[in-house]
Design a protein around this motif. Structure first.
Motif, PDB file in Angstrom:
ATOM      1  N   LEU A 344      12.215  57.372  -9.997  1.00  8.15           N
ATOM      2  CA  LEU A 344      11.605  56.207 -10.652  1.00  8.15           C
ATOM      3  C   LEU A 344      12.608  55.258 -11.286  1.00  8.15           C
ATOM      4  CD1 LEU A 344       8.495  57.813 -12.395  1.00  8.15           C
ATOM      5  CD2 LEU A 344       8.460  56.002 -10.681  1.00  8.15           C
ATOM      6  N   GLN A 345      13.904  55.619 -11.330  1.00  3.58           N
ATOM      7  CA  GLN A 345      14.854  54.726 -12.002  1.00  3.58           C
ATOM      8  C   GLN A 345      15.061  53.425 -11.234  1.00  3.58           C
ATOM      9  OE1 GLN A 345      15.545  57.795 -10.811  1.00  3.58           O
ATOM     10  NE2 GLN A 345      17.681  58.006 -10.156  1.00  3.58           N
ATOM     11  N   ASN A 346      14.633  53.379  -9.967  1.00  7.82           N
ATOM     12  CA  ASN A 346      14.644  52.127  -9.195  1.00  7.82           C
ATOM     13  C   ASN A 346      13.316  52.050  -8.451  1.00  7.82           C
ATOM     14  OD1 ASN A 346      17.429  51.137  -9.709  1.00  7.82           O
ATOM     15  ND2 ASN A 346      17.980  53.077  -8.729  1.00  7.82           N
ATOM     16  N   ALA A 347      12.390  51.293  -9.000  1.00  9.30           N
ATOM     17  CA  ALA A 347      11.029  51.261  -8.457  1.00  9.30           C
ATOM     18  C   ALA A 347      10.418  49.895  -8.718  1.00  9.30           C
ATOM     19  CB  ALA A 347      10.182  52.357  -9.104  1.00  9.30           C
ATOM     20  N   TYR A 348       9.340  49.601  -7.984  1.00  8.54           N
ATOM     21  CA  TYR A 348       8.614  48.356  -8.239  1.00  8.54           C
ATOM     22  C   TYR A 348       7.116  48.624  -8.296  1.00  8.54           C
ATOM     23  CZ  TYR A 348       7.573  47.881  -3.183  1.00  8.54           C
ATOM     24  OH  TYR A 348       7.135  48.060  -1.901  1.00  8.54           O
ATOM     25  N   PHE A 349       6.431  47.759  -9.049  1.00  5.84           N
ATOM     26  CA  PHE A 349       5.034  47.954  -9.404  1.00  5.84           C
ATOM     27  C   PHE A 349       4.297  46.629  -9.251  1.00  5.84           C
ATOM     28  CE2 PHE A 349       7.919  50.631 -11.703  1.00  5.84           C
ATOM     29  CZ  PHE A 349       7.324  51.876 -11.813  1.00  5.84           C
ATOM     30  N   GLU A 350       3.009  46.707  -8.931  1.00  2.00           N
ATOM     31  CA  GLU A 350       2.159  45.518  -8.832  1.00  2.00           C
ATOM     32  C   GLU A 350       0.974  45.658  -9.778  1.00  2.00           C
ATOM     33  OE1 GLU A 350       0.988  44.084  -4.933  1.00  2.00           O
ATOM     34  OE2 GLU A 350       2.523  45.388  -4.054  1.00  2.00           O
ATOM     35  N   LEU A 351       0.645  44.575 -10.436  1.00  2.00           N
ATOM     36  CA  LEU A 351      -0.494  44.564 -11.341  1.00  2.00           C
ATOM     37  C   LEU A 351      -1.159  43.194 -11.290  1.00  2.00           C
ATOM     38  CD1 LEU A 351      -2.113  45.864 -13.776  1.00  2.00           C
ATOM     39  CD2 LEU A 351      -0.451  44.728 -15.266  1.00  2.00           C
ATOM     40  N   THR A 352      -2.457  43.174 -11.072  1.00  2.00           N
ATOM     41  CA  THR A 352      -3.225  41.935 -11.197  1.00  2.00           C
ATOM     42  C   THR A 352      -3.872  41.928 -12.566  1.00  2.00           C
ATOM     43  OG1 THR A 352      -3.659  41.837  -8.819  1.00  2.00           O
ATOM     44  CG2 THR A 352      -5.083  40.522 -10.255  1.00  2.00           C
ATOM     45  N   ALA A 353      -3.457  40.988 -13.396  1.00  2.00           N
ATOM     46  CA  ALA A 353      -3.930  40.925 -14.783  1.00  2.00           C
ATOM     47  C   ALA A 353      -5.332  40.328 -14.850  1.00  2.00           C
ATOM     48  CB  ALA A 353      -2.961  40.095 -15.616  1.00  2.00           C
ATOM     49  N   PRO A 354      -6.029  40.491 -15.973  1.00  2.00           N
ATOM     50  CA  PRO A 354      -7.390  39.966 -16.103  1.00  2.00           C
ATOM     51  C   PRO A 354      -7.510  38.463 -15.896  1.00  2.00           C
ATOM     52  CG  PRO A 354      -6.969  41.574 -17.819  1.00  2.00           C
ATOM     53  CD  PRO A 354      -5.657  41.348 -17.126  1.00  2.00           C
ATOM     54  N   ASP A 355      -6.437  37.714 -16.165  1.00  2.00           N
ATOM     55  CA  ASP A 355      -6.505  36.261 -15.955  1.00  2.00           C
ATOM     56  C   ASP A 355      -6.168  35.867 -14.520  1.00  2.00           C
ATOM     57  OD1 ASP A 355      -3.809  36.806 -15.952  1.00  2.00           O
ATOM     58  OD2 ASP A 355      -3.267  35.321 -17.472  1.00  2.00           O
ATOM     59  N   GLY A 356      -5.940  36.858 -13.669  1.00  2.00           N
ATOM     60  CA  GLY A 356      -5.620  36.580 -12.281  1.00  2.00           C
ATOM     61  C   GLY A 356      -4.139  36.533 -11.982  1.00  2.00           C
ATOM     62  N   ARG A 357      -3.279  36.613 -13.005  1.00  2.00           N
ATOM     63  CA  ARG A 357      -1.835  36.582 -12.744  1.00  2.00           C
ATOM     64  C   ARG A 357      -1.428  37.867 -12.015  1.00  2.00           C
ATOM     65  NH1 ARG A 357       2.189  33.521 -14.356  1.00  2.00           N
ATOM     66  NH2 ARG A 357       0.913  32.529 -15.975  1.00  2.00           N
ATOM     67  N   GLU A 358      -0.680  37.702 -10.934  1.00  2.00           N
ATOM     68  CA  GLU A 358      -0.206  38.849 -10.165  1.00  2.00           C
ATOM     69  C   GLU A 358       1.244  39.131 -10.542  1.00  2.00           C
ATOM     70  OE1 GLU A 358      -2.469  39.112  -6.045  1.00  2.00           O
ATOM     71  OE2 GLU A 358      -1.436  37.187  -6.258  1.00  2.00           O
ATOM     72  N   LEU A 359       1.472  40.306 -11.125  1.00  2.00           N
ATOM     73  CA  LEU A 359       2.794  40.689 -11.577  1.00  2.00           C
ATOM     74  C   LEU A 359       3.463  41.600 -10.551  1.00  2.00           C
ATOM     75  CD1 LEU A 359       2.161  41.544 -15.346  1.00  2.00           C
ATOM     76  CD2 LEU A 359       3.107  39.433 -14.426  1.00  2.00           C
ATOM     77  N   LEU A 360       4.756  41.387 -10.375  1.00  2.00           N
ATOM     78  CA  LEU A 360       5.603  42.260  -9.574  1.00  2.00           C
ATOM     79  C   LEU A 360       6.738  42.695 -10.494  1.00  2.00           C
ATOM     80  CD1 LEU A 360       6.503  43.463  -6.807  1.00  2.00           C
ATOM     81  CD2 LEU A 360       7.748  41.311  -6.436  1.00  2.00           C
ATOM     82  N   VAL A 361       6.719  43.946 -10.953  1.00  2.00           N
ATOM     83  CA  VAL A 361       7.650  44.429 -11.968  1.00  2.00           C
ATOM     84  C   VAL A 361       8.660  45.372 -11.329  1.00  2.00           C
ATOM     85  CG1 VAL A 361       7.895  45.596 -14.192  1.00  2.00           C
ATOM     86  CG2 VAL A 361       5.830  44.249 -13.704  1.00  2.00           C
ATOM     87  N   PHE A 362       9.952  45.076 -11.543  1.00  5.05           N
ATOM     88  CA  PHE A 362      11.028  45.942 -11.077  1.00  5.05           C
ATOM     89  C   PHE A 362      11.626  46.690 -12.265  1.00  5.05           C
ATOM     90  CE2 PHE A 362      10.777  42.703  -7.829  1.00  5.05           C
ATOM     91  CZ  PHE A 362      10.991  43.402  -6.653  1.00  5.05           C
ATOM     92  N   SER A 363      11.738  47.988 -12.162  1.00  7.64           N
ATOM     93  CA  SER A 363      12.485  48.785 -13.124  1.00  7.64           C
ATOM     94  C   SER A 363      13.753  49.246 -12.433  1.00  7.64           C
ATOM     95  CB  SER A 363      11.665  49.994 -13.596  1.00  7.64           C
ATOM     96  OG  SER A 363      12.434  50.793 -14.469  1.00  7.64           O
ATOM     97  N   LEU A 364      14.915  48.793 -12.939  1.00  6.60           N
ATOM     98  CA  LEU A 364      16.191  49.101 -12.313  1.00  6.60           C
ATOM     99  C   LEU A 364      17.079  49.904 -13.244  1.00  6.60           C
ATOM    100  CD1 LEU A 364      17.119  45.772 -10.466  1.00  6.60           C
ATOM    101  CD2 LEU A 364      15.630  47.639  -9.720  1.00  6.60           C
ATOM    102  N   GLU A 365      17.859  50.791 -12.669  1.00  6.80           N
ATOM    103  CA  GLU A 365      18.763  51.668 -13.406  1.00  6.80           C
ATOM    104  C   GLU A 365      19.747  50.876 -14.257  1.00  6.80           C
ATOM    105  OE1 GLU A 365      20.556  53.590 -10.048  1.00  6.80           O
ATOM    106  OE2 GLU A 365      22.014  51.981  -9.737  1.00  6.80           O
ATOM    107  N   MET A 366      20.338  51.543 -15.242  1.00  4.43           N
ATOM    108  CA  MET A 366      21.405  50.944 -16.039  1.00  4.43           C
ATOM    109  C   MET A 366      22.581  50.580 -15.144  1.00  4.43           C
ATOM    110  SD  MET A 366      22.692  50.051 -18.928  1.00  4.43           S
ATOM    111  CE  MET A 366      24.219  49.877 -19.847  1.00  4.43           C
ATOM    112  N   TRP A 367      23.105  49.346 -15.327  1.00  7.93           N
ATOM    113  CA  TRP A 367      24.285  48.903 -14.572  1.00  7.93           C
ATOM    114  C   TRP A 367      24.027  49.100 -13.087  1.00  7.93           C
ATOM    115  CZ3 TRP A 367      29.787  51.344 -14.189  1.00  7.93           C
ATOM    116  CH2 TRP A 367      30.739  50.360 -14.015  1.00  7.93           C
ATOM    117  N   PRO A 368      23.007  48.420 -12.538  1.00  6.72           N
ATOM    118  CA  PRO A 368      22.548  48.697 -11.168  1.00  6.72           C
ATOM    119  C   PRO A 368      23.646  48.494 -10.125  1.00  6.72           C
ATOM    120  CG  PRO A 368      20.987  47.304 -12.340  1.00  6.72           C
ATOM    121  CD  PRO A 368      22.223  47.352 -13.163  1.00  6.72           C
TER     122      PRO A 368
END
Length: 608
Positions: A344-368
């Motif tokens: 999970l230290q390098n992963a991406y996630f999708e979320l559609t918020a209640p207002d319709g905003r579509e988020l694409l979130v990247f979690s990247l390791e320290m000093w990638p």
């Protein structure tokens, strides 16, 4: 407290008794020489003549020189008593009302062991004590055991001589709260205090904004909470607050900025093993499982032994996608992919918020590593993410001064690496859809914000929060971002459930503007069968007059009510496919005529 009967400063003994000790700087970071001070505050309605008064440690008869003739303290005013006006100015600026006195007693940094030396008082010209405070470090009093120094101050609702000798009525100073600021002066000198400023109005309760559509919470570095068992409860208090207020604030996502633990592996750190630290973090975050999705970053302390000696991490041993069904892709969760399966230290996630905003979130390791940055860029630039709001979550990105974090003198043995400016140039600036970044790691005031324009013309809002160097392992500070119902404005606030206080300075409370969320088009497919027909008219008819309605009840335009405006949308869409359908059947003229007749009949019918 003794008061000379009938003694009058400016007309009454009550006026003299209104002067209290309101703030104490007894344990500064760095050398204490000439840098300790106390603050006096006049709670009364009249000015008080302080000529001949003294501050000191009454139990050991150690007093300052007498205050000069003509020294007065106005109603509602504060005065800092210091051994060196020049040193105070160097530390806190020249605008502080101060009084330099000789023979300023040394204030003990170990008040629990030296009660007599922790008994502070002020006495009038006749030698009668006007106020006494016996402070402690813990035992109900605020602790000052942080990397930064801080004063302790009386809460505004307890500004009286009868209340200020109770430790529960004091707090450690933290920048942005009740006028406190962060100052770095004189070399290794980083302190929080509000000398010369006394807040007399209690903060309003921390409540959701009335125009907020949804919220996201950001947790900064948690390493000291789990490495010091006396403070682990504060981490648990943060996640419990999120769980308890999930509905009130409509919290849709939680981000944790890395340095989950202080020691990734090994036997002990302050007597706490790495395994115990990881388990404490798992226990705290588990309060959110099934409640709200959360995304965590891996910081330098989460690799190697204590700080990036290798890329080995126990992160995936203690945190798995299956822990939280709202994250687990097998259960419909937000996790969409990992660079390396199971990590999970390098992963991406999708979320559609209640207002319709579509988020694409990247979690990247320290000093990638370069391979990580290239992978993330490739994902972000996929055509299906063109309209998403991309977010970067990584441990090291901004410095507290607002510039980009650079590795500099920090040496990591793990394979590296891209620091903040590299991540901006190689990923955030060029990928085409990034609008926010979140990071921790660095000290200083632990708060920074900058906005830069990406190559695609988007403003990228880059935010730092890190409170680990304050006392109580971080004082419980976290960020609450409220996405307002205008579809573009985000209100950023910084709150501590440990203190139930929030910061009000500009570094911690502000608004940003993201790309406008495009409202979904009206949809009259109320029965969700793929087309708009008589069945949808019946659904609208059943829901007519309903407030707080959903699409299924006949609310075509999303205004939470079922009325004639929704019927007009049904009329316009009758015989067409539902919004987003690929094919469009051609309606028969007779069907359209029947629909219009039905609509006219309904409009003519009186509404009940």
């Amino acid at each position: 407290m003794a008061i000379l009967p009938g003694w009058s400063a400016l007309g009454s003994s009550e006026a003299a008794a209104s002067v209290i000790l309101s703030e104490i700087m007894y344990d500064v970071q760095g050398s204490d020489a000439n840098r300790e001070w106390v603050e006096l505050y006049n709670t009364g309605s009249s000015a008080v003549d302080l000529s001949g008064w003294q501050f000191g440690k009454s139990a050991v008869n150690d007093w300052t020189s007498a205050f000069p003739a003509g020294t007065t303290l106005g109603a509602g005013q504060a005065l800092v008593v210091t051994p060196s006006a020049a040193t105070l100015a160097s530390d806190w600026g020249s605008g502080v009302d101060r009084l330099q006195v000789a023979s300023f007693p040394s204030l003990t940094n170990d008040p629990n062991d030296q009660v007599d030396n922790a008994t502070l008082a002020i006495r009038n010209a006749a030698g009668f004590v006007q106020d006494t405070v016996v402070y402690r470090d813990g035992s109900g009093w605020p602790t000052t055991a942080g990397n930064d120094g801080n004063s302790i101050y009386v809460l505004p609702q307890h500004l009286s001589a009868s209340a200020n000798n109770n430790g529960s009525n004091w707090r450690p100073s933290s920048q942005g709260v009740y006028g406190a600021s962060y100052r770095a002066a004189g070399g290794e000198s980083e302190n929080h205090a509000s000398p010369g400023f006394v807040a007399s109005t209690v903060q309003a309760p921390f409540e959701p904004s009335p125009n907020a559509a949804w919220s996201m919470v950001v947790l900064p570095d948690t390493q000291n909470y789990v490495a010091r068992p006396a403070f682990t409860h504060i981490f648990n208090k943060q996640t419990q607050w999120i769980a308890d207020n999930k509905d009130l604030f409509n919290i849709q996502l939680v981000l944790q900025e890395g340095d989950i633990v202080n020691r990734n592996s090994g036997t002990a750190d302050n007597g706490v093993t790495a395994a115990e630290q990881w388990q404490a973090a798992r226990d705290a975050m588990s309060k959110l499982d099934g409640v709200v999705p959360y995304i965590m970053a891996a910081g330098n302390h989460d690799f190697g032994i204590t700080s990036g000696q290798s890329r080995d991490t126990k992160f995936n041993d203690y945190f798995k996608p299956t822990d939280n069904p709202l994250v687990d892709p097998a259960q419909g969760g937000i996790l969409k992919g990992m660079m390396t399966p199971g990590e999970l230290q390098n992963a991406y996630f999708e979320l559609t918020a209640p207002d319709g905003r579509e988020l694409l979130v990247f979690s990247l390791e320290m000093w990638p590593r370069d391979s990580v940055v290239a992978w993330a860029k490739g994902v972000a630039q996929r055509p299906e993410y063109d309209d998403h709001t991309a977010v970067l979550l990584t441990h090291g990105y901004l410095n507290s001064g607002g510039d980009y974090w650079r590795v500099g003198d920090e040496h990591y043995q793990m394979e590296g690496g891209n620091d903040g400016i590299d991540l901006w140039n190689k990923l955030v600036k060029v990928a085409g859809n990034f609008e926010m970044t979140f990071s921790g790691h660095v000290g200083g005031d632990g708060a920074a914000y900058r906005v830069d324009e990406s190559n695609s013309g988007d403003d990228v809002h880059q935010m730092l929060l890190n409170a680990q160097f304050e006392t109580n392992a971080g004082n419980g500070w976290m960020r609450v971002l409220e996405f307002l119902d205008d579809g573009k404005t985000v209100r950023v606030r910084t709150y501590s459930p440990h203190f139930d206080l929030y910061r009000t300075n500009g570094a911690n409370q502000y608004t940003i503007s993201l790309s406008q969320v495009v409202a979904p088009p009206p949809d009259a497919d109320f029965d969700a069968d793929g087309d708009v027909d008589g069945g949808d008219f019946l659904a609208w008819q059943r829901g007519l007059g309903t407030a707080g309605a959903s699409l299924a009840q006949g609310d075509a335009n999303g205004d939470d009510a079922v009325d004639l405006a929704d019927l007009a949308i049904w009329n316009a869409q009758f015989g067409r496919p539902a919004v987003g359908s690929a094919t469009a059947p051609v309606p028969e003229p007779a069907a359209l005529l029947l629909a219009l007749l039905a609509a006219i009949a309904v409009r003519a019918r009186p509404m009940l």
